[in-house]
Design an enzyme around this catalytic site. Structure first.
Site, PDB file in Angstrom:
ATOM      1  N   GLU A  18      35.367  16.900  27.371  1.00  0.00           N
ATOM      2  CA  GLU A  18      36.507  16.153  27.906  1.00  0.00           C
ATOM      3  C   GLU A  18      36.772  16.702  29.289  1.00  0.00           C
ATOM      4  OE1 GLU A  18      40.092  16.738  25.753  1.00  0.00           O
ATOM      5  OE2 GLU A  18      39.242  16.089  23.861  1.00  0.00           O
ATOM      6  N   ASP A  44      51.203  19.581  28.051  1.00  0.00           N
ATOM      7  CA  ASP A  44      50.424  20.806  28.157  1.00  0.00           C
ATOM      8  C   ASP A  44      51.280  22.054  28.223  1.00  0.00           C
ATOM      9  OD1 ASP A  44      47.657  19.966  28.176  1.00  0.00           O
ATOM     10  OD2 ASP A  44      48.180  18.852  29.985  1.00  0.00           O
TER      11      ASP A  44
END
Lengths: 264, 413
Positions: free
Chosen positions: A49, A60
């Protein structure tokens, strides 16, 4: 037919789960990220990815935030993403891109899909785009033959899992814990239940991410899922260089071969 | 002027200015949020849709506004200030007189009541200038809810007094050290908390932005501003204003007052964005004026961004306007030309800040001073026949340190 189907066909044939590794493009530099991602491919990631560094990464934790910030401060531009994907693909790697939606919206959804496909990318993982808002991406992904990897979460209702899996191709990304990215000591206890609920709605492979950092955890995840997704742990290793990233890859790759995949 | 009968409609009732079922105002709004939060947004939507039609809920909300927040707030004419505005008549909607000192209390009381209805015990909030944080900490104290406020580190420094107020009220204040360390990053951090603790926690968003249902819900809780102001304007002058003006950061005070007049086609609605050090300097927060469509914090709206879609940093002397996004309904009002958006620089706002203090004995928030600066220009354009309604969204006590530095008061002593 999804672009990623051959990847999972192979891992199923081998009776194991797939290893998916994440790293942001441009971290620590554009060339540096190419070297790291190629190292991950060579050492055993079935799929990588490639992350798009973004100014407001609300899903995140601190590790990936800091990496994205560093990539942006060292001058990462969106066009560099395609350079990185092309470099990984031409080295024999299989790559999807993981991105928050605004950079794609700004670039133009169709243009982004076109350029990603041209660079050899196979699909997009979209952490803040739900199928309900994705009409233009559904169209562009069909036009450019890219996979659409949407996310399901422990808080998703049956109705939402049905809607999300129906819109997905390639695989479905199951977030193992309620929370942001970051390596954890234990895989979330919610993951097996989520995978089971998701399987009731789809035959697509299911990847589990958020928190994995060891071979042991990878083995645990692929005992109930089709793929393990590792992000923050790779980002943390990247500081120490490509050899350290290869070592982690090898450990995780051994982990996914330990346990028999449930559908293998 | 036409249509001058007092409006009596229920501010909570669904109406023609609501977004579609998925939260879209024209193309704007929606939900650009992680799937992990969609369940919570669905739960909030369902609860709000029930509550807005429930007389017990709306009655309790109205009672709290009256008996706790001190509504209705006054409408005050400002004739000595107006001498500097081309002689037009200028009226101030006195949200500064609400309990906690700004309009923010309206939305906070509504959402805190909803939090209790949903059976949640913990509230998180973001704050820029600290007004929303203080209002949230206040409502949580009132209703016995745990409160955590995220505030950019830069803002904890320039609004230290409000940090102390929140702590006194029992809230935990977490300084945010990521990104630009201002309001945008405080929202990022609050969203990260929410996705982790969503089962127990309500995110009490402070402006009419974010994913659906926040923009419509926050707007409706602030509609009381416009509804009161319209009735008061008619009562005190026998007519409606030519222009209604308000500052726009995220846009909650503006959307609240605009909605009182949105069906009065002859009343111009003018939002004033922070021009910072001047638009040409690049250091500003004029999202609608200078931005372009994009997603931030859950909705499609206008956004300050670079050509790669990275959010760029906003700047304003006012911590409460220092935000690169804006609520999606403002984007739609701009595109449909129902409202217009201008900007006032730091210097223009600070001029108006001192002018109102010295001509009327009212110290406005620096946020609201942007609307006052806008009114000075609008008055020049309208001339002596003009009527201007300004939303004085908050009081300036919190801004004394910034003002003393700006005007050099510390050097004089």
């Amino acid at each position: 037919m999804g672009r990623l189907d051959p990847v999972f066909a192979r891992t199923r044939e081998e009776g194991r789960g797939a290893l998916i590794g994440y790293l942001p493009a441009g971290f620590p530099t554009v060339d540096g990220s190419v070297e790291l991602l190629r190292g991950m491919v060579e050492a055993g990631c079935d799929l990588v990815e490639v992350g798009v560094p973004y100014s407001d990464p609300v899903m995140d934790g601190p590790t990936i935030q800091a990496a994205a910030d560093r990539a942006l401060r060292s001058g990462f531009r969106l066009r560099d993403l395609f350079t990185v994907v092309e470099a990984v693909s031409s080295a024999g790697g299989q790559a999807v891109v993981m991105t928050y939606w605004n950079p794609v919206h700004r670039y133009g959804v169709d243009a982004f899909a076109r350029d990603l496909a041209a660079a050899g990318g196979l699909g997009l993982i979209t952490p803040d785009l739900i199928p309900d808002e994705a009409d233009d991406w559904l169209t562009a992904s069909e036009a450019h033959d890219l996979d659409r990897i949407f996310l399901v979460a422990p808080s998703s209702s049956e109705e939402r899992i049905a809607l999300t899996t129906a819109a997905s191709s390639g695989f479905v990304y199951a977030t193992a814990v309620m929370g942001v990215t970051g390596a954890r000591d234990a895989v979330g206890g919610l993951a097996p239940g989520l995978v089971e609920r998701t399987r009731a709605h789809t035959t697509l492979p299911i990847g589990v991410g958020l928190g994995v950092r060891s071979g042991e955890q990878a083995a645990e995840v692929v005992s109930f899922a089709d793929a393990v997704i590792v992000g923050s742990a790779f980002v943390a290793r990247a500081e120490a260089g490509v050899e350290s990233v290869r070592e982690l890859t090898a450990e995780l790759a051994a982990g996914v071969r330990k346990a028999p995949s449930p559908i293998g | 002027m036409s249509g001058q009968a007092p409006q009596a409609h229920d501010p909570h009732a669904p109406g023609p200015h609501d977004p579609d079922a998925r939260g879209h105002f024209g193309p704007y709004g929606g939900r650009f949020m992680p799937e992990a939060l969609i369940g919570a947004l669905d739960e909030l939507s369902a609860e709000y849709d029930k509550a807005r039609l429930d007389p017990e809920f709306t009655g309790e909300f109205t009672r709290l506004l009256r008996e706790y927040a001190g509504r209705p707030s006054l409408l005050t004419e400002a004739p000595r200030f107006a001498e500097h505005a081309g002689g037009a008549r200028v009226f101030l909607k006195r949200e500064d007189l609400n309990h906690t000192g700004s309009h923010k209390i309206n939305n906070v009381l509504g959402q805190a009541l909803l939090t209790k209805r949903m059976g949640k015990r913990r509230v998180i909030a973001e704050t820029g200038a600290g007004q929303h944080g203080v209002a949230t900490a206040t409502a949580c104290a009132l209703m016995g809810l745990d409160c955590v406020v995220y505030m950019g580190e830069v803002d904890t420094e320039r609004q230290a007094l409000n940090v102390a107020r929140m702590k006194l009220l029992g809230a935990e204040v977490i300084p945010v050290k990521s990104g630009s360390r201002t309001l945008k990053d405080a929202i990022n951090e609050a969203l990260r908390d929410w996705v982790t603790n969503v089962d127990t926690t309500h995110y009490l968003l402070g402006t009419a932005a974010g994913g659906h249902p926040f923009p419509v819900m926050v707007r409706n809780f602030h509609k009381v501003i416009g509804a009161e102001a319209r009735a008061q304007y008619l009562e005190q002058t026998g007519r409606l204003p030519d222009v209604v003006t308000a500052c726009v950061g995220g846009g909650s005070n503006a959307i609240g007052i605009f909605h009182g007049f949105i069906d009065d086609a002859d009343v111009r609605l003018v939002g004033i964005e922070p021009g910072g050090k001047g638009i040409e300097s690049g250091e500003h927060g004029a999202t609608l004026g200078e931005g372009s469509p994009g997603m931030l914090h859950g909705a499609l709206s206008y956004l300050l961004q670079d050509e790669d879609g990275q959010t760029t940093e906003a700047y304003s002397i006012s911590a409460g306007l220092d935000y690169p996004g804006v609520g999606p309904e403002h984007a739609w009002l701009k595109d449909t030309a129902r409202a217009e958006y201008r900007s006032a620089t730091d210097d223009e706002a600070m001029h108006a800040f001192r002018l109102l203090s010295r001509t009327e004995g009212i110290i406005p928030a620096i946020e609201s001073a942007h609307a006052l600066a806008g009114a000075l220009k609008l008055g020049q354009e309208l001339g002596p026949e003009g009527h201007i309604l300004v939303n004085l969204s908050g009081r300036g006590d919190k801004d004394m340190d910034t003002a003393a530095k700006y005007f050099g008061f510390y050097e004089e002593s």
